[in-house]
Design a protein around this motif. Sequence first.
Motif, short mmCIF file in Angstrom:
data_model
loop_
_atom_site.label_atom_id
_atom_site.label_comp_id
_atom_site.label_asym_id
_atom_site.label_seq_id
_atom_site.Cartn_x
_atom_site.Cartn_y
_atom_site.Cartn_z
N ARG A 164 31.35 7.87 39.85
CA ARG A 164 30.34 8.84 40.28
C ARG A 164 30.20 9.93 39.23
NH1 ARG A 164 31.13 10.57 45.70
NH2 ARG A 164 29.36 11.89 45.22
N PHE A 165 28.97 10.46 39.14
CA PHE A 165 28.72 11.60 38.27
C PHE A 165 28.12 12.73 39.09
CE2 PHE A 165 28.68 8.05 35.21
CZ PHE A 165 29.70 8.51 34.37
N PRO A 166 28.55 13.98 38.88
CA PRO A 166 29.57 14.32 37.91
C PRO A 166 30.94 13.76 38.31
CG PRO A 166 29.09 16.21 39.32
CD PRO A 166 28.08 15.15 39.66
N ARG A 177 34.31 14.88 38.55
CA ARG A 177 34.89 16.23 38.57
C ARG A 177 36.35 16.25 38.14
NH1 ARG A 177 31.70 19.63 43.20
NH2 ARG A 177 29.95 18.21 43.51
N LEU A 188 29.13 24.23 40.36
CA LEU A 188 28.45 23.76 41.58
C LEU A 188 28.95 24.51 42.82
CD1 LEU A 188 28.32 19.90 40.91
CD2 LEU A 188 26.36 21.46 40.99
N PHE A 215 26.81 18.33 31.92
CA PHE A 215 26.62 17.15 32.76
C PHE A 215 26.47 15.90 31.88
CE2 PHE A 215 25.19 19.91 36.42
CZ PHE A 215 25.90 19.29 37.43
N ARG A 262 29.03 12.43 31.14
CA ARG A 262 28.74 10.99 31.12
C ARG A 262 29.25 10.38 29.82
NH1 ARG A 262 24.65 12.96 34.40
NH2 ARG A 262 23.31 13.75 32.75
N ARG A 302 24.89 8.36 41.19
CA ARG A 302 24.18 9.30 40.30
C ARG A 302 24.49 9.01 38.83
NH1 ARG A 302 21.87 13.57 43.14
NH2 ARG A 302 22.99 14.40 44.92
N TYR A 303 23.45 9.28 37.99
CA TYR A 303 23.61 9.06 36.56
C TYR A 303 22.67 10.02 35.84
CZ TYR A 303 24.67 5.83 32.56
OH TYR A 303 25.11 5.26 31.39
N SER A 307 19.69 11.81 37.78
CA SER A 307 19.98 13.06 38.51
C SER A 307 20.03 14.22 37.52
CB SER A 307 21.33 12.98 39.23
OG SER A 307 21.21 12.35 40.48
N GLY A 308 20.63 13.96 36.36
CA GLY A 308 20.74 15.01 35.34
C GLY A 308 19.37 15.57 35.01
N PHE A 314 17.42 17.21 38.29
CA PHE A 314 17.91 18.52 38.75
C PHE A 314 17.60 19.62 37.74
CE2 PHE A 314 20.22 18.33 42.80
CZ PHE A 314 20.09 16.97 43.06
N TYR A 335 22.15 24.23 44.38
CA TYR A 335 21.06 23.24 44.48
C TYR A 335 20.82 22.76 45.91
CZ TYR A 335 22.02 22.60 39.41
OH TYR A 335 22.24 22.78 38.07
P1 2DT Z 1 27.42 15.42 44.38
O1 2DT Z 1 28.76 15.45 43.67
O2 2DT Z 1 27.49 15.78 45.82
O3 2DT Z 1 26.64 14.15 44.10
O4 2DT Z 1 26.58 16.63 43.79
N1 2DT Z 1 23.69 16.97 39.23
C1 2DT Z 1 24.30 15.77 39.12
C2 2DT Z 1 23.09 17.60 38.15
O5 2DT Z 1 22.55 18.71 38.26
N2 2DT Z 1 23.11 16.97 36.94
C3 2DT Z 1 23.70 15.75 36.76
O6 2DT Z 1 23.71 15.22 35.63
C4 2DT Z 1 24.32 15.12 37.90
C5 2DT Z 1 24.99 13.78 37.73
C6 2DT Z 1 23.24 16.84 41.69
C7 2DT Z 1 26.46 16.90 42.47
C8 2DT Z 1 25.30 17.86 42.25
O7 2DT Z 1 25.08 17.95 40.83
C9 2DT Z 1 23.72 17.65 40.53
C10 2DT Z 1 24.02 17.38 42.87
#
Ligand code: 2DT
Length: 212
Positions: free
Chosen positions: A41-43, A45, A57, A72, A76, A97-98, A101-102, A105, A151
Amino acid sequence: MSCRRGALIVLEGVDRAGKTTQCQKLVHALQQSGRAAEMMRFPDRTTKIGQLISSYLEKKSNLEDHTVHLLFSANRWEMVPLMKQKLEQGINLVVDRYAFSGVAFTSAKPGFSLEWCMNPDIGLPKPDLVMFLQLNPNMAADRGEYGIERYETSAFQRTVHQRFEELMQDSSVNWKVIDAARTIEEVHKDIKLLSECIISLAENQPVGELWS
Ligand code: 2DT
Ligand code: ADP
């Protein structure tokens, strides 16, 4: 010597569309059918970069918007050697997410173009399949309150959704839209079928490069 490589399968979608639930179910189903599969999963953590992102976050720290976007992306890139190794070993990677999403967002913030946001992720391992779990905001709201992380507001999520729609116009990526408003099992059935097809198609092809 040639070993069938694993497929890189990504699930994207707005908050509470069911990404995590479906990634877990897909990995389990693939394993049950005798295929090697792992979830990522991304991010992520758990790394040092991931911890900076996590703190951002959780609103425990503030980071400048360009800076956090690049973190972010770096999060990856730092996983790329491991991802390539696993794919070469024939392990199918199911990713929550990859880069999409980056881009979605950050470009939902004022002053960020899609193009600028895509740049740092150009050349990442290209997913063989990206499934977008489509769910309207009202149905997402029925699945629980927004959390307290950055977010997690409905206005921001609406803009994120629009950015995803723009990204899905790009035919260089193998997007499939999944109706996520159905039951968990119905959604899973579609995801499993599409994944099994792509695993067979991908196994004799090299891993591509995203957006290049
Ligand atoms: P979750 O861990 O609940 O999925 O939330 N995000 C994610 C970004 O802003 N940029 C990115 O590259 C990625 C992968 C989406 C993670 C939060 O971070 C945002 C929701
Ligand atoms: P995401 O990872 O996209 O944020 P989750 O998989 O964490 O979404 O699911 C969010 C919530 O919605 C969880 O409580 C989960 O059990 C529930 N959920 C997931 N898929 C469905 C579905 N198809 N129908 C109803 N509830 C669902």
